[in-house]
Design an enzyme around this catalytic site. Structure first.
Site, PDB file in Angstrom:
ATOM      1  CB  CYS A   1      42.933  -3.323 107.190  1.00  0.00           C
ATOM      2  SG  CYS A   1      41.927  -3.022 106.377  1.00  0.00           S
TER       3      CYS A   1
ATOM      4  CB  CYS B 181      39.950  -2.167 103.898  1.00  0.00           C
ATOM      5  SG  CYS B 181      40.657  -1.512 102.717  1.00  0.00           S
TER       6      CYS B 181
ATOM      7  CD  GLU C 283      39.507  -6.542 106.135  1.00  0.00           C
ATOM      8  OE1 GLU C 283      39.423  -5.186 105.581  1.00  0.00           O
ATOM      9  OE2 GLU C 283      40.953  -7.509 105.702  1.00  0.00           O
TER      10      GLU C 283
ATOM     11  CB  CYS D 246      45.134  -3.257 102.774  1.00  0.00           C
ATOM     12  SG  CYS D 246      44.403  -2.311 103.819  1.00  0.00           S
TER      13      CYS D 246
HETATM   14  N1  THU Z   1      39.919  -4.461 100.783  1.00  0.00           N
HETATM   15  C1  THU Z   1      39.436  -5.221 101.732  1.00  0.00           C
HETATM   16  O1  THU Z   1      37.481  -4.383 102.491  1.00  0.00           O
HETATM   17  N2  THU Z   1      40.231  -5.680 102.569  1.00  0.00           N
HETATM   18  C2  THU Z   1      41.262  -5.991 102.205  1.00  0.00           C
HETATM   19  O2  THU Z   1      41.180  -6.409 102.985  1.00  0.00           O
HETATM   20  C3  THU Z   1      42.213  -6.005 100.820  1.00  0.00           C
HETATM   21  C4  THU Z   1      41.175  -4.822  99.744  1.00  0.00           C
HETATM   22  C5  THU Z   1      39.057  -4.234  99.610  1.00  0.00           C
HETATM   23  C6  THU Z   1      39.335  -2.570  98.794  1.00  0.00           C
HETATM   24  C7  THU Z   1      39.137  -2.413  97.885  1.00  0.00           C
HETATM   25  O3  THU Z   1      37.495  -1.942  97.948  1.00  0.00           O
HETATM   26  C8  THU Z   1      38.865  -3.457  97.126  1.00  0.00           C
HETATM   27  O4  THU Z   1      39.329  -4.627  98.022  1.00  0.00           O
HETATM   28  C9  THU Z   1      40.220  -3.486  96.039  1.00  0.00           C
HETATM   29  O5  THU Z   1      41.587  -3.290  97.107  1.00  0.00           O
END
Ligand code: THU
Length: 127
Positions: free
Chosen positions: A87, A51, A53, A84
């Protein structure tokens, strides 16, 4: 627009999200005003994806950031996307109870505390 949200917005453009097509950008500010950005980076082996973050946090730590005081997250959703669970845990570990700015592409934004996003957090105080 808050400069940290602008930085997260720019980082989002660099997202590598060919599988979910869900681009996220994050930006973290330290006490000296340095800004560390991150975007989500996906992989054909989906579970290896990271992610935005966590990319931003790990960059800040590895690049010798000072005390981390604020974080912004931007995604293209009708209401701002919260981090999520994984994170939230990592943000808590490295930042503590700091303000989290959430924004979307339509200019909607809100500020919440990391502590409010992760009640009764597990951390080093229990070890
Ligand atoms: N994702 C993030 O980068 N940050 C978040 O806060 C929620 C989800 C990304 C993970 C994945 O690459 C995509 O978003 C879909 O879940």
């Amino acid at each position: 627009m808050h400069p940290l949200i602008s930085a997260a917005l720019a980082a989002r453009e660099r997202a590598h999200a060919p599988y979910s097509h869900f681009k996220v950008g994050a930006a973290i500010e330290d006490e000296t005003g340095r800004i560390f950005t991150g975007c989500n980076v996906e992989n054909a082996s989906y579970g290896l994806s990271l992610c935005a973050e966590r990319v931003a946090i790990f960059k800040a730590v590895s690049e010798g950031a000072g005390k981390l005081i604020r974080v912004a997250v931007v995604a293209d959703t009708p209401s701002p996307t919260p981090p999520c669970g994984a994170c939230r845990q990592i943000l808590w570990e490295f930042m503590g109870d700091v303000p989290l700015l959430l924004a979307n592409l339509s200019g909607q934004h809100e500020t919440v505390q990391i502590g409010a996003m992760l009640p009764r957090a597990f951390d080093a105080s229990f070890l």
